[in-house]
Design a protein around this motif. Sequence first.
Motif, PDB file in Angstrom:
ATOM      1  N   THR A  11       0.854  -1.182   0.000  1.00 22.87           N
ATOM      2  CA  THR A  11       0.000   0.000   0.000  1.00 22.87           C
ATOM      3  C   THR A  11       0.893   1.236   0.000  1.00 22.87           C
ATOM      4  N   PRO A  12       0.343   2.422  -0.303  1.00 23.09           N
ATOM      5  CA  PRO A  12       1.172   3.641  -0.324  1.00 23.09           C
ATOM      6  C   PRO A  12       1.842   3.957   1.006  1.00 23.09           C
ATOM      7  N   LYS A  13       1.334   3.426   2.106  1.00 25.64           N
ATOM      8  CA  LYS A  13       1.901   3.717   3.425  1.00 25.64           C
ATOM      9  C   LYS A  13       2.903   2.661   3.888  1.00 25.64           C
ATOM     10  N   GLU A  14       3.180   1.667   3.056  1.00 23.36           N
ATOM     11  CA  GLU A  14       4.085   0.585   3.445  1.00 23.36           C
ATOM     12  C   GLU A  14       5.412   0.682   2.695  1.00 23.36           C
ATOM     13  N   THR A  15       6.498   0.465   3.432  1.00 24.23           N
ATOM     14  CA  THR A  15       7.825   0.391   2.821  1.00 24.23           C
ATOM     15  C   THR A  15       8.169  -1.046   2.460  1.00 24.23           C
ATOM     16  N   PHE A  16       7.814  -1.964   3.356  1.00 29.80           N
ATOM     17  CA  PHE A  16       7.964  -3.375   3.034  1.00 29.80           C
ATOM     18  C   PHE A  16       7.022  -4.191   3.902  1.00 29.80           C
ATOM     19  N   ILE A  17       6.743  -5.396   3.432  1.00 28.71           N
ATOM     20  CA  ILE A  17       5.914  -6.319   4.199  1.00 28.71           C
ATOM     21  C   ILE A  17       6.585  -7.689   4.218  1.00 28.71           C
ATOM     22  N   TYR A  18       6.241  -8.447   5.246  1.00 28.38           N
ATOM     23  CA  TYR A  18       6.789  -9.782   5.439  1.00 28.38           C
ATOM     24  C   TYR A  18       5.607 -10.737   5.537  1.00 28.38           C
ATOM     25  N   LYS A  19       5.607 -11.784   4.715  1.00 22.95           N
ATOM     26  CA  LYS A  19       4.486 -12.716   4.705  1.00 22.95           C
ATOM     27  C   LYS A  19       4.961 -14.148   4.941  1.00 22.95           C
ATOM     28  N   ASP A  20       4.177 -14.859   5.720  1.00 24.84           N
ATOM     29  CA  ASP A  20       4.377 -16.285   5.942  1.00 24.84           C
ATOM     30  C   ASP A  20       3.253 -16.989   5.186  1.00 24.84           C
ATOM     31  N   ASP A  83      -6.942 -33.878  -1.614  1.00 26.46           N
ATOM     32  CA  ASP A  83      -6.553 -34.710  -0.478  1.00 26.46           C
ATOM     33  C   ASP A  83      -5.116 -35.248  -0.586  1.00 26.46           C
ATOM     34  N   SER A  84      -4.214 -34.474  -1.193  1.00 28.75           N
ATOM     35  CA  SER A  84      -2.817 -34.916  -1.291  1.00 28.75           C
ATOM     36  C   SER A  84      -2.146 -34.922   0.079  1.00 28.75           C
ATOM     37  N   GLY A  85      -2.632 -34.068   0.989  1.00 29.86           N
ATOM     38  CA  GLY A  85      -2.032 -33.979   2.306  1.00 29.86           C
ATOM     39  C   GLY A  85      -0.733 -33.202   2.344  1.00 29.86           C
ATOM     40  N   LEU A  86      -0.325 -32.656   1.196  1.00 27.18           N
ATOM     41  CA  LEU A  86       0.919 -31.901   1.131  1.00 27.18           C
ATOM     42  C   LEU A  86       0.676 -30.431   1.471  1.00 27.18           C
ATOM     43  N   THR A  87       1.696 -29.798   2.010  1.00 27.45           N
ATOM     44  CA  THR A  87       1.611 -28.384   2.397  1.00 27.45           C
ATOM     45  C   THR A  87       2.830 -27.646   1.878  1.00 27.45           C
ATOM     46  N   THR A  88       2.626 -26.415   1.465  1.00 28.18           N
ATOM     47  CA  THR A  88       3.750 -25.560   1.095  1.00 28.18           C
ATOM     48  C   THR A  88       3.849 -24.421   2.100  1.00 28.18           C
ATOM     49  N   ARG A  89       5.082 -23.929   2.271  1.00 24.94           N
ATOM     50  CA  ARG A  89       5.282 -22.767   3.134  1.00 24.94           C
ATOM     51  C   ARG A  89       6.439 -21.936   2.591  1.00 24.94           C
ATOM     52  N   GLY A  90       6.203 -20.650   2.456  1.00 26.52           N
ATOM     53  CA  GLY A  90       7.242 -19.745   1.990  1.00 26.52           C
ATOM     54  C   GLY A  90       7.244 -18.464   2.804  1.00 26.52           C
ATOM     55  N   LEU A  91       8.424 -18.003   3.188  1.00 26.45           N
ATOM     56  CA  LEU A  91       8.573 -16.714   3.848  1.00 26.45           C
ATOM     57  C   LEU A  91       9.024 -15.712   2.794  1.00 26.45           C
ATOM     58  N   VAL A  92       8.254 -14.630   2.641  1.00 29.77           N
ATOM     59  CA  VAL A  92       8.494 -13.697   1.537  1.00 29.77           C
ATOM     60  C   VAL A  92       8.553 -12.266   2.060  1.00 29.77           C
ATOM     61  N   ILE A  93       9.558 -11.525   1.605  1.00 24.35           N
ATOM     62  CA  ILE A  93       9.694 -10.098   1.910  1.00 24.35           C
ATOM     63  C   ILE A  93       9.487  -9.320   0.616  1.00 24.35           C
ATOM     64  N   TYR A  94       8.570  -8.367   0.645  1.00 20.32           N
ATOM     65  CA  TYR A  94       8.394  -7.437  -0.463  1.00 20.32           C
ATOM     66  C   TYR A  94       8.827  -6.059   0.035  1.00 20.32           C
ATOM     67  N   PHE A  95       9.692  -5.380  -0.715  1.00 24.28           N
ATOM     68  CA  PHE A  95      10.065  -4.025  -0.294  1.00 24.28           C
ATOM     69  C   PHE A  95      10.119  -3.074  -1.482  1.00 24.28           C
ATOM     70  N   ASP A  96       9.798  -1.823  -1.196  1.00 21.89           N
ATOM     71  CA  ASP A  96       9.649  -0.809  -2.229  1.00 21.89           C
ATOM     72  C   ASP A  96      11.007  -0.279  -2.692  1.00 21.89           C
ATOM     73  N   HIS A  97      11.070   0.133  -3.947  1.00 18.86           N
ATOM     74  CA  HIS A  97      12.321   0.654  -4.493  1.00 18.86           C
ATOM     75  C   HIS A  97      12.731   1.981  -3.859  1.00 18.86           C
ATOM     76  N   VAL A  98      11.822   2.644  -3.135  1.00 21.60           N
ATOM     77  CA  VAL A  98      12.194   3.912  -2.496  1.00 21.60           C
ATOM     78  C   VAL A  98      13.282   3.698  -1.448  1.00 21.60           C
ATOM     79  N   LEU A  99      13.375   2.486  -0.898  1.00 20.34           N
ATOM     80  CA  LEU A  99      14.441   2.188   0.052  1.00 20.34           C
ATOM     81  C   LEU A  99      15.813   2.231  -0.616  1.00 20.34           C
ATOM     82  N   LEU A 100      15.825   1.979  -1.925  1.00 17.24           N
ATOM     83  CA  LEU A 100      17.076   1.929  -2.682  1.00 17.24           C
ATOM     84  C   LEU A 100      16.968   2.872  -3.873  1.00 17.24           C
ATOM     85  N   SER A 101      16.741   4.129  -3.608  1.00 17.37           N
ATOM     86  CA  SER A 101      16.542   5.115  -4.672  1.00 17.37           C
ATOM     87  C   SER A 101      17.836   5.330  -5.459  1.00 17.37           C
TER      88      SER A 101
END
Length: 293
Positions: A11-20, A83-101
């Motif tokens: 969002t416009p107010k976020e610099t980066f987010i972290y998702k599980d 019903d495969s019973g399999l699970t995926t999990r990923g940790l993801v960081i998204y960050f805006d290019h303004v941090l690295l102008s």
Amino acid sequence: MSAPSIEKTLTPKETFIYKDLIGPNFNPNWHFHPEFQISYIMEGEGTRFIGDHVQNFKKGDLVMTGPNLPHLWRNDDIYFEKDSGLTTRGLVIYFDHVLLSEPLLEMEEFYKINKLVEHSLRGIEFLGETRDIIIRLILELDKQKGFKRILHLLKILDTLSNSTEYNILASPNYMNAFRGGDAEKMRKVYDYVMANFKTNISLDEAAGLLNMTTTSFCRYFKPRANKTFTRFVNEIRIGHARKLLLEDNFNISQISYECGYNALSNFNRQFKSITDMSPLEYRKLFLNIQAPM
């Protein structure tokens, strides 16, 4: 290759987010977005697409992608079975290019960070000790609050920028040539290849999915995938062959057939074209065993 959709993760107010991200499978849509992304795969296997790069992924995969670089971690078909019973999990960081102008990256102190940014435009896979350190830092990120989160992210980027344990993924001449109107057309082609690469792939059938002649289809596909349709199919097949070679459950003739090749000589030729080694050399290199032909 499935055409990417355009996404906005911040969002416009976020610099980066972290998702599980936890689920039966990862996002199956080929997409890109204006943010940088760092992805760590905790659980799950499949095929990774970064620009024109195609390769298998598994637990421990750590990749950084730059802005507007199409990408997809597509799980193996078994993850999509009911019903495969399999699970995926990923940790993801998204960050805006303004941090690295750009003005910041031009500073002498940011020379290595600038190189990291340049490499990320083609995707970077991190390996070895670097991967282990970054994984620990990512796991600690959720504990940080306020400005300390920014400092922690900068620590991650500094560690990545000083690493020599990495592979750049997409080819040097890769450019994102996709447009929004391509999405549905290319999705059909992508789904067709993933469903049929183990058996028979027909150029006529692929072209028919888009109501095109084979000539028109080949002209349409190549600039969007940065490779011919035949090359794309072979990369999918050889990627699957790599996985089977490491599992060591089949001999090389069986693997050739399992990957859609009726002639062992053709399989060997295509494998060497893509990996610069024979299937037997690949197996010996990664398993250090003598496999029967």
